[in-house]
Scaffold this active site. Structure first.
Site, PDB file in Angstrom:
ATOM      1  N   LYS A   1       0.831  -1.201   0.000  1.00  0.00           N
ATOM      2  CA  LYS A   1       0.000   0.000   0.000  1.00  0.00           C
ATOM      3  C   LYS A   1       0.866   1.251   0.000  1.00  0.00           C
ATOM      4  CE  LYS A   1      -1.589   2.352   3.381  1.00  0.00           C
ATOM      5  NZ  LYS A   1      -2.235   2.897   4.595  1.00  0.00           N
TER       6      LYS A   1
ATOM      7  N   ASP B   1      -6.204   0.577   0.626  1.00  0.00           N
ATOM      8  CA  ASP B   1      -6.346   0.797   2.061  1.00  0.00           C
ATOM      9  C   ASP B   1      -7.726   0.311   2.474  1.00  0.00           C
ATOM     10  OD1 ASP B   1      -8.122   2.711   1.172  1.00  0.00           O
ATOM     11  OD2 ASP B   1      -7.231   4.369   2.297  1.00  0.00           O
TER      12      ASP B   1
END
Length: 255
Positions: free
Chosen positions: A122, A140
Site C-alpha cells: 500500500k 487501504d
C-alpha cells in the site's frame, strides 16, 4: 466481465467529475516526505500526520538527517500519530537503508520499496503513483471496502483486491482511481451507514441500500467538504485551490 468493466469505468469517470481535486491527502514536496508520511499514517488520520510533518521535515529534511536522528527526540515529534516508538524506529531504519543502499534517494521500484522497514504494498503504491507518476493501486481500508461494495472484487486480501481491480482498468487510471475511491469512502461511502441517498454513483452500485437512502437524511452523513454548511469550501476545492491555500484562508479540512 465486459459489463462489469464498463460499469466500473463509468463509476471511475463519475467519481472523477465529483472529485476533480482528488489527490493523496498527505502533504509532501518530494518522494522521501511522502514515504515517511505514509508510514506515519498507519492507524491514524492524514490530517494528524499533516499536523506533525512540517516540524518533522524542518528538523530532518532528508534521509541522512533522519537516519542520524536522536530517537527520543524523533519519538516526541511524531507522538501525536500514535504507535510513535515503533514508527520512529521504522522511519529511522528506512532512512538508514536509503542512505546505505540508495544514496539517500527513494527507489522507484515496488520490489525495492517493499523491502524497506515499515513499507508494504500500500505504502509503495502511494509513493509510486503520487511521487513518481508510476501507476499503482492503493488498497487501504476504504479502497477495499468500496471495491467490494461496487462488486469489483469479493476478496478481503489486499493483494487479491489489487489484482482484481487492476483487471478492470487501464494502468494509467490506477492512481487517480485510488485517490477518487478513497475520497469517496471518507466522504460518502462510510464503513457504517453509508450515505446511499446522497451518492452520485448510487444508480451503478449493487450495494445501494446498505446505508441511508433518504436523500435529506443521507446528506447529513456527508463529511469533509461535502458536509452541510461547507459549500464554500467545496466550491474553492472545485476551483483547484490547494490544501495550503485553503488552510491559509482559514479553512479547517477535518471531517
Amino acid at each position: 466481465m465486459l459489463a462489469l468493466k464498463r460499469r466500473a469505468r463509468k463509476i471511475n469517470r463519475m467519481l472523477g467529475e465529483l472529485y476533480p481535486y482528488a489527490v493523496a491527502e498527505l502533504d509532501f514536496t518530494n518522494a522521501f516526505e511522502l514515504l515517511v508520511a505514509t508510514v506515519l499514517s498507519a492507524q491514524t488520520t492524514d490530517i494528524r500526520v499533516n499536523a506533525v510533518t512540517p516540524a518533522l521535515f524542518a528538523r530532518y529534511p532528508d534521509a541522512k538527517a533522519l537516519a542520524e536522528a536522536d530517537e527520543t527526540e524523533l519519538q516526541e515529534l511524531i507522538r501525536p500519530t500514535g504507535f510513535f516508538r515503533a514508527k520512529a524506529a521504522s522511519i529511522k531504519a528506512l532512512s538508514t537503508r536509503l542512505v546505505d543502499e540508495y544514496d539517500g534517494e527513494v527507489p522507484d521500484k515496488l520490489e525495492e520499496l517493499v523491502t524497506l522497514p515499515g513499507v508494504g504494498r500500500k505504502t509503495a503504491n502511494v509513493v509510486l503513483g503520487n511521487a513518481f507518476g508510476i501507476p499503482g493501486i492503493t488498497v487501504d481500508t476504504h479502497f477495499g471496502r468500496l471495491s467490494r461494495r461496487f462488486g469489483w472484487t469479493t476478496a478481503k486480501d489486499p493483494v487479491k483486491v489489487e489484482e482484481d481491480v487492476a483487471e478492470l482498468f487501464e494502468p494509467k487510471d490506477w492512481t487517480p482511481l485510488s485517490n477518487r475511491v478513497v475520497f469517496h469512502g471518507r466522504r460518502v461511502c462510510h464503513a457504517k451507514n453509508p450515505a446511499c441517498g446522497a451518492c452520485a454513483v448510487a444508480a451503478l452500485c449493487p450495494s445501494y441500500g446498505e446505508g441511508e437512502t433518504d436523500p435529506e437524511k443521507a446528506k447529513k452523513l456527508l463529511k469533509y467538504e461535502l458536509a452541510p454548511g461547507r459549500e464554500e469550501l467545496h466550491a474553492r476545492m472545485m476551483a483547484a485551490e490547494t490544501r495550503a491555500q485553503l488552510r491559509a484562508a482559514g479553512y479547517g479540512l477535518e471531517a
